[in-house]
Design a protein around this motif. Sequence first.
Motif, short mmCIF file in Angstrom:
data_model
loop_
_atom_site.label_atom_id
_atom_site.label_comp_id
_atom_site.label_asym_id
_atom_site.label_seq_id
_atom_site.Cartn_x
_atom_site.Cartn_y
_atom_site.Cartn_z
N LYS A 91 -9.32 7.96 158.42
CA LYS A 91 -8.10 7.27 158.51
C LYS A 91 -7.05 8.57 158.48
O LYS A 91 -7.22 9.68 158.39
CB LYS A 91 -8.22 6.54 157.20
N TRP A 95 -2.16 6.84 156.22
CA TRP A 95 -2.90 6.29 155.33
C TRP A 95 -3.08 6.76 153.83
O TRP A 95 -2.65 6.35 152.75
CB TRP A 95 -4.25 5.92 155.86
N ARG A 103 -2.18 1.17 150.00
CA ARG A 103 -3.14 0.63 150.65
C ARG A 103 -4.30 -0.66 150.40
O ARG A 103 -4.55 -1.08 151.25
CB ARG A 103 -4.42 2.08 150.20
N GLU A 165 -5.25 -2.63 158.99
CA GLU A 165 -6.18 -1.40 158.46
C GLU A 165 -6.60 -0.41 159.49
O GLU A 165 -6.52 0.61 159.21
CB GLU A 165 -7.32 -2.06 157.63
N TRP A 166 -6.92 -0.90 160.59
CA TRP A 166 -7.23 -0.18 161.87
C TRP A 166 -6.19 0.60 162.35
O TRP A 166 -6.61 1.63 162.98
CB TRP A 166 -8.19 -1.04 162.72
N TYR A 168 -4.41 2.54 160.91
CA TYR A 168 -4.70 3.83 160.22
C TYR A 168 -5.91 4.54 160.56
O TYR A 168 -6.11 5.34 159.92
CB TYR A 168 -4.48 3.47 158.70
N VAL A 169 -6.83 4.11 161.34
CA VAL A 169 -7.91 4.60 161.70
C VAL A 169 -7.62 5.82 163.01
O VAL A 169 -7.10 5.36 164.04
CB VAL A 169 -8.99 3.69 162.32
#
Length: 179
Positions: A91, A95, A103, A165-166, A168-169
């Motif tokens: 991440k 993040w 988070r 969420e992704w 932040y990948v």
Amino acid sequence: MNSTTQFIGSHSGLWKVIQLNRVKGESIAKPEYIDITNDGDAPQSNALWSLKGFNSNIRYTHKDEKQLLQAKQAPLARPEATCAALIPIKKSDAWWELAQDERRAIFDSSKHIGIGLDYLPQIARKLYHCRDLNEPFDFLTWFEYAPENAALFERLVEQLRHTEEWEYVDREIDIRLVR
Ligand code: HEM
């Protein structure tokens, strides 16, 4: 103390690599096989690479979600689950610069657990943490499923990759295996 697990990309092992896709960020070399050992310190002289992680406490799961997961989830190593995926994920700094409650809010609103629950018990899972081990990834995610659930697994990863969420990948490699 949690024991460290090693995923070893090499010329032999229990799991044969059938596909390695770089989803985001830098790729890694494609080994023929991946072996898994619970001896995190075992030296790997013949390995193409080795990734380490450990099973840790939960960070974001609420009590009611934990109960739902425990009631629905299947164990690893089911005889019929001859397919697996190893998905190492890193991440972004953005993040990790967030506070824990920020988070958790993103994890919650992305419905990671709600989405995941729909795929239990067909998909069995295990999460390894590695951010604190100075490893190239923050997480090693491991999944096992029967061949007839391969399309189901594709749907699951597609759904998760479209969540907030992704965003932040930073780095993600999708490795598919058969036993
Ligand atoms: C099989 C369905 C799935 C379920 C039930 C599930 C469930 C969970 C749960 C409960 C957590 C939070 C653990 C905690 O509280 O700390 C988690 C974290 C995580 N999962 Fe999943 N998951 C699923 C599928 C996936 C897939 C397919 C991926 C990757 C493509 C993935 C990647 C992750 C990552 C990277 C984390 C750590 C997030 C963080 O701590 O920032 N999960 N998952």
